[in-house]
Design an enzyme around this catalytic site. Sequence first.
Site, PDB file in Angstrom:
ATOM      1  N   ASN A   9     -32.343  47.111   4.121  1.00  0.00           N
ATOM      2  CA  ASN A   9     -32.588  47.504   5.509  1.00  0.00           C
ATOM      3  C   ASN A   9     -33.438  48.772   5.496  1.00  0.00           C
ATOM      4  OD1 ASN A   9     -32.492  48.278   8.174  1.00  0.00           O
ATOM      5  ND2 ASN A   9     -30.318  48.850   8.156  1.00  0.00           N
ATOM      6  N   TRP A  10     -34.707  48.597   5.840  1.00  0.00           N
ATOM      7  CA  TRP A  10     -35.620  49.753   5.786  1.00  0.00           C
ATOM      8  C   TRP A  10     -35.467  50.669   6.992  1.00  0.00           C
ATOM      9  CZ3 TRP A  10     -41.152  48.182   3.655  1.00  0.00           C
ATOM     10  CH2 TRP A  10     -41.020  47.796   2.315  1.00  0.00           C
ATOM     11  N   LYS A  11     -34.731  50.216   7.997  1.00  0.00           N
ATOM     12  CA  LYS A  11     -34.561  51.008   9.228  1.00  0.00           C
ATOM     13  C   LYS A  11     -35.927  51.422   9.779  1.00  0.00           C
ATOM     14  CE  LYS A  11     -30.210  52.567   7.364  1.00  0.00           C
ATOM     15  NZ  LYS A  11     -29.078  53.461   7.506  1.00  0.00           N
ATOM     16  N   HIS A  93     -25.785  46.444  13.614  1.00  0.00           N
ATOM     17  CA  HIS A  93     -25.701  47.609  12.732  1.00  0.00           C
ATOM     18  C   HIS A  93     -25.085  48.762  13.529  1.00  0.00           C
ATOM     19  CE1 HIS A  93     -26.865  50.949  10.170  1.00  0.00           C
ATOM     20  NE2 HIS A  93     -27.098  50.064   9.208  1.00  0.00           N
ATOM     21  N   GLU A  95     -25.840  51.711  13.724  1.00  0.00           N
ATOM     22  CA  GLU A  95     -26.829  52.570  14.398  1.00  0.00           C
ATOM     23  C   GLU A  95     -27.273  51.942  15.720  1.00  0.00           C
ATOM     24  OE1 GLU A  95     -29.458  52.989  11.043  1.00  0.00           O
ATOM     25  OE2 GLU A  95     -27.934  54.192  10.022  1.00  0.00           O
ATOM     26  N   GLU A 163     -19.759  47.456   6.613  1.00  0.00           N
ATOM     27  CA  GLU A 163     -20.408  48.753   6.433  1.00  0.00           C
ATOM     28  C   GLU A 163     -19.577  49.844   7.104  1.00  0.00           C
ATOM     29  OE1 GLU A 163     -24.896  48.260   5.561  1.00  0.00           O
ATOM     30  OE2 GLU A 163     -24.614  48.603   7.693  1.00  0.00           O
ATOM     31  N   GLY A 169     -25.482  56.213   4.474  1.00  0.00           N
ATOM     32  CA  GLY A 169     -26.395  57.341   4.306  1.00  0.00           C
ATOM     33  C   GLY A 169     -25.728  58.650   3.941  1.00  0.00           C
ATOM     34  N   SER A 209     -24.201  53.431   1.170  1.00  0.00           N
ATOM     35  CA  SER A 209     -24.459  54.251  -0.017  1.00  0.00           C
ATOM     36  C   SER A 209     -24.387  53.468  -1.325  1.00  0.00           C
ATOM     37  CB  SER A 209     -23.516  55.466  -0.050  1.00  0.00           C
ATOM     38  OG  SER A 209     -23.775  56.317   1.043  1.00  0.00           O
ATOM     39  N   GLY A 230     -29.514  50.453   2.405  1.00  0.00           N
ATOM     40  CA  GLY A 230     -30.473  51.202   3.217  1.00  0.00           C
ATOM     41  C   GLY A 230     -31.418  51.990   2.330  1.00  0.00           C
ATOM     42  N   GLY A 231     -31.120  53.263   2.135  1.00  0.00           N
ATOM     43  CA  GLY A 231     -32.023  54.180   1.431  1.00  0.00           C
ATOM     44  C   GLY A 231     -32.533  53.658   0.098  1.00  0.00           C
TER      45      GLY A 231
END
Length: 250
Positions: A9-11, A93, A95, A163, A169, A209, A230-231
């Site tokens: 997930n590049w957001k 998600h 977010e 999640e 993150g 994470s 993610g990251g």
Amino acid sequence: MRRKLAAGNWKMNGLSAALSEVEALKAAHPAALVDILICPPATLVSSAAQATPGSPIAIGGQDCHQNQNGAHTGDLSAQMFADCGATAVILGHSERREDHEESSEIVRAKARAAHAAGLVSVICMGESLAQREAANTLDIIAGQLSASIPDDCTGENLVIAYEPIWAIGTGLVPSLDQIGEVHDFIRARLERRFGAGVGRSVRLLYGGSVKPDNAADIFRVSNVDGALVGGASLKQGDFTPIIRALEDSI
Ligand code: PEP
């Protein structure tokens, strides 16, 4: 036998130059033993899909509207994602649930739209830190499961990502026992609602994470069929060791 899935997930990260990461992933995994899904920003979905035909890398969106079309300025429909080469879409998600006040009922409507457009829905759920500390995690997951997941689900069109919000993150990760407890719970609930056939075929991802140095341990947990990352999915050099750890877990 559920095929493992490594999803990135590049957001809201990545301009056109980031397509080189997709190219690098394609070169690093010409015959992956697991499914790989990259969900770049909507602006890159079409070009990322054009860069990956016939490769093990699928491309997805990060959200879609629940309607097919209409007066919804700035929104994108599931059909639009399918039309530009996406095969999946992340929904619910945390977010989106927080930033856009998306309820589980809206997530369910979006999932129905995604399935109608032929997309796989990757539906996210998870508890806040306060909810975990109050020992409410399984109640929260039960509520999100029953309200976010539509009745038209199959092992082919649904993936669930657990999640925990406090792990996204932050570098914090639940213990392996905590991850296993939630994944086993989700599996049991799916089997109870959809029957053993569908319930056992839906893939369950852990997200929050996941990094090259903790992926192998997480992938050993029961009912963990992969990860939503993610990251560490932004750079091929970080994502590849996670994909390899998933392949090693088969
Ligand atoms: C995510 O946002 O889906 C996620 C899991 O992020 P990270 O891996 O950066 O914690």
